[in-house]
Enzyme design. Structure first.
Site: not given
Ligand code: NAP
Ligand code: FAD
Lengths: 439, 244
Positions: B136, B149
């Site tokens: 990120s 984070y």
């Molecule tokens: N959205 C943003 O603005 C943003 C910005 C920068 C970086 N990111 C990064 O992008 C990546 C994807 O996130 P997203 O935005 O698509 O959010 P998201 O839809 O909330 O996805 C996060 C996923 O991580 C999974 N997860 C959390 N803890 C876990 C664990 N212990 N074991 C296995 N799975 C786990 C969750 O699974 P469950 O469904 O089981 O909870 C969820 O499906 C993440 O690494 C996030 O940090 C996002």
């Protein structure tokens, strides 16, 4: 956010909630006191608008596909475009399709949409084998013609007012090529067009474009289509050729410009049609979805938007009725830019639009006086025993609605059973008095 | 031989969009995460839509002891591994609650190091393949709003950079993805500026392109590369006074 459906009117401030799993949909329904589902917003008006909108296109998984029997099950936010991408190469097609593939499965069922083959194959709901719905009280129920048939008849055409459709299982239609053998016949008048419809009732697809800009006779183009057999088709391909489309970049600024552009846009189709008079082969894309090739064509009407007025008249009274209505429009001096005529078959369904008779869809630019014109048309249409299509309505009043949809009482009884608190409410349902408590 | 990609945290909105891109390109997919039932539906969807093979597997990034056996049981062994799981957590809670900051660090950093180390050793032997880690921009500079984070993501970025350095000679590519804002479950409650916010589909397209074009580090949307260049260069004595 600011949101409007395809005709850009009305434009309202609303909260859009999306979901990707059933559990999330359930949470939303618990959280919101009042809401309405919305697919791709391809309806013309306010049937999928409210302060809180449950947006379905993110909920779009294929669940199962029986390639032998042609039975497909998808989540309700799946678009017809995605469905076609998968089924065409396997030799299947949608048994009913509207004039655009940018709509969702849920939207097709909730408006019980019709296609150019309605007189033979009925509306979309007729091909739904069964569906699963989340009721406003948070229960998932399955319904079909056998299981919960009452509910089923209220969901198909029910404009999202009895619950959130989650998924549906539909029957597909086998095809042997992606080509349609089209016959185009220029006609000099409305009478001629109607004659052509009646002479060709056993043809699968039929539709006519009518010219309302040139006064007097309403010349038009009558079009017939049949699926080609593998032998007839120009090639063996089961995927229509990909074509680069045009896109209208933003709402055009000046009214004059829009008018000129629109005329050019419409005459393009006429000229192309005339040039194709007689027999021709058209691929499915150009036969069913000619307008899809110009992305955002609705922007040609400018930011004020436009209204589509689609009504149907019972067959017996169609001829004098249509003439009266067209005369009235002509004398009013607000010609519609596009007019599509079609002979429909009969149709079951509590709020489904089709009935045996002629339907005419008219696109009007927003102009002073349009409200008055359409109010008079409402009067004429309902005096003749006809009705106005809810998927194309942004302005009708409650009284007209009740006259046009005599089964609305039965619908409201069923709605009352499923949704006593009127959780599912749209701007349209409020305007038309479609709420359970009133009865 | 068909090529298989393992997606960890496959229920993430970005991961789901990426799965469709990969499936369209013909990769078979192993979808791993905690909500296996939903993932099984995703797998079925991908099979019907794209004619590939796909299945769902249970995986918990926090359950470190299971990672080795999880990976060994994979059939077939993937040629690409995407780590998409992540947790924003509640920063306010993390200031007082040990469990919360541990959960944030372990999900975003420790869990990722654990499973990607196993994957790296495995891919190294086969001499080809790729690893995608979703870090990120929050890892580029710590901010008051989400520095626990951010620090975990900073650790992840450094880990991926080192892994890339190590595996480069062995034919395995490592791609670091640094999203700015993406409109997903994670950010549902936040009010994000539309111009700087990507849809999951847009982010997925960027990631897919990075895989095919052999990129090392990408920002998505690309504008974030320049935003972070500026932010990283603000002198600390100025930065500490800002609230951004
Ligand atoms: N959205 C943003 O603005 C943003 C910005 C920068 C970086 N990111 C990064 O992008 C990546 C994807 O996130 P997203 O935005 O698509 O959010 P998201 O839809 O909330 O996805 C996060 C996923 O991580 C999974 N997860 C959390 N803890 C876990 C664990 N212990 N074991 C296995 N799975 C786990 C969750 O699974 P469950 O469904 O089981 O909870 C969820 O499906 C993440 O690494 C996030 O940090 C996002
Ligand atoms: C170019 C063009 C051509 C068209 N041609 C035709 C045609 O030939 N024949 C025809 O019949 N129509 C036609 N239409 C209209 C269009 O097919 C319908 O308005 C259709 O309902 C739009 O679907 P949608 O997914 O965009 O839904 P929306 O427009 O968003 O919603 C339509 C209605 O469906 C409800 N709804 C949507 N999803 C769900 C769900 N999951 N559960 C419960 N309710 C739901 C909404 O509440 C609303 O009442 C055309 C539209 C355009 C733009």
């Amino acid at each position: 956010m600011v949101i409007a459906n395809w005709n850009s009117y009305p434009r309202i401030e609303a909260n859009l909630w999306d979901f990707r799993a059933e559990a999330e949909a359930l949470e939303l329904l618990h959280k919101l006191d009042s809401c309405i589902p919305r697919g791709m917003g391809r309806s013309y008006g306010d049937c999928s608008l409210a302060s809180h909108i449950i947006s379905t296109p993110g909920f779009n998984r294929f669940i199962s596909l029986d390639q032998e029997q042609g039975i497909l099950e998808c989540e309700a936010g799946t678009s017809l475009k995605d469905i076609l991408r998968v089924i065409l190469p396997l030799g299947w097609f949608l048994p009913v399709t509207p004039g655009t593939k940018y709509i969702t499965l849920g939207g097709a069922i909730a408006s019980d949409v019709h296609g150019k083959n309605h007189h033979i194959h009925g509306a979309f709901g007729s091909h739904v084998h069964s569906l699963r719905m989340l009721t406003p009280q948070g229960e998932v129920i399955t319904c079909s013609r056998e299981q919960n048939p009452e509910v089923f008849s209220a969901v198909c055409g029910g404009m999202g007012l009895v619950g959130l459709i989650l998924s549906a299982r539909i029957r597909l239609m086998p095809i042997h090529s992606v080509y349609i053998r089209q016959k185009t016949i220029p006609a000099g008048s409305l009478d001629q067009l109607m004659e052509l419809f009646e002479l060709n009732e056993d043809c699968t697809y039929s539709v006519a474009w009518m010219d309302c800009l040139s006064r007097g006779q309403n010349p038009g183009l009558f079009m017939l289509g049949e699926h080609c057999t593998a032998k007839e088709a120009p090639d063996r391909n089961l995927s229509p050729p990909e074509r680069a489309g045009l896109s209208i970049p933003g709402h055009l600024p000046g009214w004059v410009l829009s008018r000129a552009a629109l005329k050019a846009f419409n005459s393009l189709y006429y000229t192309r049609g005339r040039a194709n008079a007689g027999y021709s082969f058209q691929d499915l894309e150009s036969f069913f979805y000619p307008l899809d090739r110009v992305q955002h064509w609705n922007r040609l009407y400018g930011s004020k938007g436009f209204l589509q007025y689609q009504f149907v008249l019972p067959k017996e009274d169609s001829r004098p009725g249509l003439k009266r209505i067209l005369d009235h429009i002509n004398s009013f001096g607000l010609p519609p830019y596009l007019a599509v005529l079609k002979l429909l078959g009969s149709q079951k369904g509590l709020l489904s639009f089709p009935m045996r008779g002629y339907t005419l869809a008219l696109d009007f630019p927003m102009k002073p006086g349009l409200t008055a014109l359409l109010n008079t048309l409402d009067q004429l249409v309902h005096d003749l025993g006809g009705r106005v299509y809810l998927a194309k309505d942004a302005r009708m009043n409650q009284n007209s609605f009740i006259r046009g949809y005599p089964e609305n009482r039965r619908f409201l009884e069923i709605k009352h059973g499923l949704d006593p608190d009127n959780k599912m409410t749209s701007l349209q349902s409020k305007r038309l008095g479609l709420c359970a408590k009133a009865y | 031989m068909r090529k298989s990609v393992l997606i960890l945290g496959a229920g993430s909105d970005v991961a789901r969009a990426l799965a469709r891109e990969l499936a369209q390109a013909g990769y078979d997919l192993q979808l791993a995460g905690r909500k296996v039932e939903e993932l099984a539906k995703d797998a079925r969807d991908l099979e019907i839509r794209f004619g590939i093979q796909s299945r769902a597997l249970y995986f918990d990034a926090l359950d470190l002891d299971t990672h080795q056996s999880f990976y060994e049981a994979l059939k077939p062994r993937p040629m690409g591994v995407v780590a998409a799981f992540g947790l924003l957590g509640e920063e306010d809670l993390a200031r007082h609650n040990q469990q919360e900051w541990l959960r944030i660090i372990h999900t975003n950093y420790t869990g990722c190091v654990s499973i990607l180390t196993i994957a790296a050793n495995n891919l190294e032997q086969s001499g080809e393949g790729f690893i995608v880690g979703i870090s990120s921009v929050a890892g580029d500079r710590g901010r008051a709003a989400n520095y626990v984070y951010g620090s975990a993501k900073a650790g992840l970025s450094a880990f991926l950079s080192g892994l890339r350095n190590r595996l480069h000679k062995r034919g395995v590519r490592v791609i670091t993805v640094k999203p700015g804002f993406i409109k997903t479950k994670m950010t549902r409650e936040l009010d994000l500026p539309p111009r700087l916010t990507a849809s999951p589909e847009e982010a997925a397209t960027d990631i897919f392109r990075a895989i095919s074009k052999r990129k090392d580090v990408i920002y998505t949307r690309w504008i974030w590369r320049w935003i972070m260049l500026v932010i990283r260069n603000i002198p600390e004595r100025v930065f500490k006074r800002l609230s951004i």
